[in-house]
Design a protein around this motif. Structure first.
Motif, PDB file in Angstrom:
ATOM      1  N   SER A  33       0.867  -1.232   0.052  1.00 38.21           N
ATOM      2  CA  SER A  33      -0.083  -0.045  -0.014  1.00 38.21           C
ATOM      3  C   SER A  33       0.940   1.201  -0.012  1.00 38.21           C
ATOM      4  CB  SER A  33      -1.050   0.145   1.336  1.00 38.21           C
ATOM      5  OG  SER A  33      -1.815  -1.061   1.152  1.00 38.21           O
ATOM      6  N   LEU A  34       1.845   1.293  -0.720  1.00 41.34           N
ATOM      7  CA  LEU A  34       2.677   2.627  -0.959  1.00 41.34           C
ATOM      8  C   LEU A  34       2.094   3.473  -1.272  1.00 41.34           C
ATOM      9  CD1 LEU A  34       5.733   0.582  -2.294  1.00 41.34           C
ATOM     10  CD2 LEU A  34       5.797   1.965  -0.345  1.00 41.34           C
ATOM     11  N   LYS A  35       2.662   4.875  -0.569  1.00 40.65           N
ATOM     12  CA  LYS A  35       2.271   6.324  -1.075  1.00 40.65           C
ATOM     13  C   LYS A  35       3.202   6.987  -1.673  1.00 40.65           C
ATOM     14  CE  LYS A  35      -0.662   5.653   3.203  1.00 40.65           C
ATOM     15  NZ  LYS A  35      -0.915   6.164   4.548  1.00 40.65           N
ATOM     16  N   PRO A  36       2.772   7.961  -2.007  1.00 39.53           N
ATOM     17  CA  PRO A  36       3.886   9.124  -2.551  1.00 39.53           C
ATOM     18  C   PRO A  36       4.741   9.437  -1.660  1.00 39.53           C
ATOM     19  CG  PRO A  36       1.791   9.550  -3.691  1.00 39.53           C
ATOM     20  CD  PRO A  36       1.646   8.500  -2.651  1.00 39.53           C
ATOM     21  N   GLU A  37       4.176   9.599  -0.350  1.00 40.26           N
ATOM     22  CA  GLU A  37       5.247  10.072   0.677  1.00 40.26           C
ATOM     23  C   GLU A  37       5.943   9.108   1.226  1.00 40.26           C
ATOM     24  OE1 GLU A  37       1.668  10.299   0.583  1.00 40.26           O
ATOM     25  OE2 GLU A  37       0.654  10.074   2.420  1.00 40.26           O
ATOM     26  N   ASP A  38       6.029   7.951   0.740  1.00 38.61           N
ATOM     27  CA  ASP A  38       7.188   7.076   0.971  1.00 38.61           C
ATOM     28  C   ASP A  38       8.263   6.979   0.472  1.00 38.61           C
ATOM     29  OD1 ASP A  38       4.338   4.523   1.447  1.00 38.61           O
ATOM     30  OD2 ASP A  38       5.452   5.573   3.153  1.00 38.61           O
ATOM     31  N   THR A  39       8.210   7.765  -0.937  1.00 35.66           N
ATOM     32  CA  THR A  39       9.280   8.165  -1.631  1.00 35.66           C
ATOM     33  C   THR A  39      10.788   8.500  -0.819  1.00 35.66           C
ATOM     34  OG1 THR A  39       7.717   8.595  -3.704  1.00 35.66           O
ATOM     35  CG2 THR A  39      10.170   9.510  -3.509  1.00 35.66           C
ATOM     36  N   ALA A  40      11.585   7.855  -1.037  1.00 36.53           N
ATOM     37  CA  ALA A  40      12.813   8.167  -0.075  1.00 36.53           C
ATOM     38  C   ALA A  40      13.863   7.351  -0.558  1.00 36.53           C
ATOM     39  CB  ALA A  40      12.617   7.896   1.107  1.00 36.53           C
ATOM     40  N   VAL A  41      15.166   7.598  -0.218  1.00 35.14           N
ATOM     41  CA  VAL A  41      16.185   6.313  -0.303  1.00 35.14           C
ATOM     42  C   VAL A  41      16.230   5.667   1.294  1.00 35.14           C
ATOM     43  CG1 VAL A  41      18.845   6.016  -0.215  1.00 35.14           C
ATOM     44  CG2 VAL A  41      17.487   7.865  -1.741  1.00 35.14           C
ATOM     45  N   TYR A  42      16.211   4.390   1.050  1.00 35.06           N
ATOM     46  CA  TYR A  42      15.908   3.363   2.136  1.00 35.06           C
ATOM     47  C   TYR A  42      17.345   2.815   2.452  1.00 35.06           C
ATOM     48  CZ  TYR A  42      11.041   4.063   2.142  1.00 35.06           C
ATOM     49  OH  TYR A  42       9.734   4.376   2.272  1.00 35.06           O
ATOM     50  N   TYR A  43      17.719   3.049   3.926  1.00 30.43           N
ATOM     51  CA  TYR A  43      18.741   2.782   4.206  1.00 30.43           C
ATOM     52  C   TYR A  43      18.654   1.486   5.161  1.00 30.43           C
ATOM     53  CZ  TYR A  43      20.616   6.939   2.358  1.00 30.43           C
ATOM     54  OH  TYR A  43      20.927   8.071   1.749  1.00 30.43           O
ATOM     55  N   CYS A  44      19.632   0.311   5.108  1.00 31.66           N
ATOM     56  CA  CYS A  44      19.676  -0.603   6.481  1.00 31.66           C
ATOM     57  C   CYS A  44      20.775  -0.494   7.008  1.00 31.66           C
ATOM     58  CB  CYS A  44      19.496  -2.064   5.587  1.00 31.66           C
ATOM     59  SG  CYS A  44      20.861  -2.539   4.629  1.00 31.66           S
ATOM     60  N   ALA A  45      20.610  -0.903   8.327  1.00 33.18           N
ATOM     61  CA  ALA A  45      21.645  -0.560   9.339  1.00 33.18           C
ATOM     62  C   ALA A  45      21.958  -1.651  10.268  1.00 33.18           C
ATOM     63  CB  ALA A  45      21.405   0.793  10.221  1.00 33.18           C
ATOM     64  N   VAL A  46      22.840  -1.908  11.092  1.00 37.38           N
ATOM     65  CA  VAL A  46      23.206  -3.069  12.102  1.00 37.38           C
ATOM     66  C   VAL A  46      23.682  -2.158  13.116  1.00 37.38           C
ATOM     67  CG1 VAL A  46      24.713  -4.640  12.399  1.00 37.38           C
ATOM     68  CG2 VAL A  46      23.776  -4.669  10.260  1.00 37.38           C
TER      69      VAL A  46
END
Length: 126
Positions: A87-100
């Motif tokens: 259910s993605l929305k335009p406001e989900d637009t971003a660079v997604y980073y994973c982290a440890v």
């Protein structure tokens, strides 16, 4: 520690994506993994986190009910984390980073994470 994220792309509003992230290198004995995102002109924000065991998760309010973070529970694959986004929305637009992070426990705080991946772009068209 190296983190390789993948799975980003361009989807229409209401679409789905599944992000993956694999950690490699000199890993801690036990570590939490999480996802953050950064939209243009905005600060990096927490999305979801998962504990070492994979049994406990935490989500940002914006992700609850739409996103699911999971972790491969096999002993030799616990270095891999996924983020299923529905259910993605335009406001989900971003660079997604994973982290440890070094904690056993799930965390929503950026300061609990020590290593970051290069990011994968998610774009949701309206």
């Amino acid at each position: 520690v190296q983190l390789q994220a993948s799975g980003g792309g361009l989807v229409p509003t209401g679409g789905s994506l599944r992000l993956s992230c694999a950690a490699s290198g000199r890993m801690f004995m036990r570590y939490t993994m999480g996802w953050f995102r950064q939209a243009p002109g905005k600060e990096r924000e927490f999305v979801a986190g998962v504990s070492w065991s994979g049994g406990r998760t935490i989500y940002a309010d914006s992700a609850k009910g739409r996103f699911t973070i999971t972790r491969d529970t096999r002993d030799n694959a616990k270095n891999t984390v996924y983020l299923q986004m529905n259910s993605l929305k335009p406001e989900d637009t971003a660079v997604y980073y994973c982290a440890v992070g070094t904690s056993n426990y799930e965390s929503g705080r950026a300061q609990d994470y020590d290593h970051w991946g290069q990011g994968t772009q998610v774009t949701v068209s309206s």
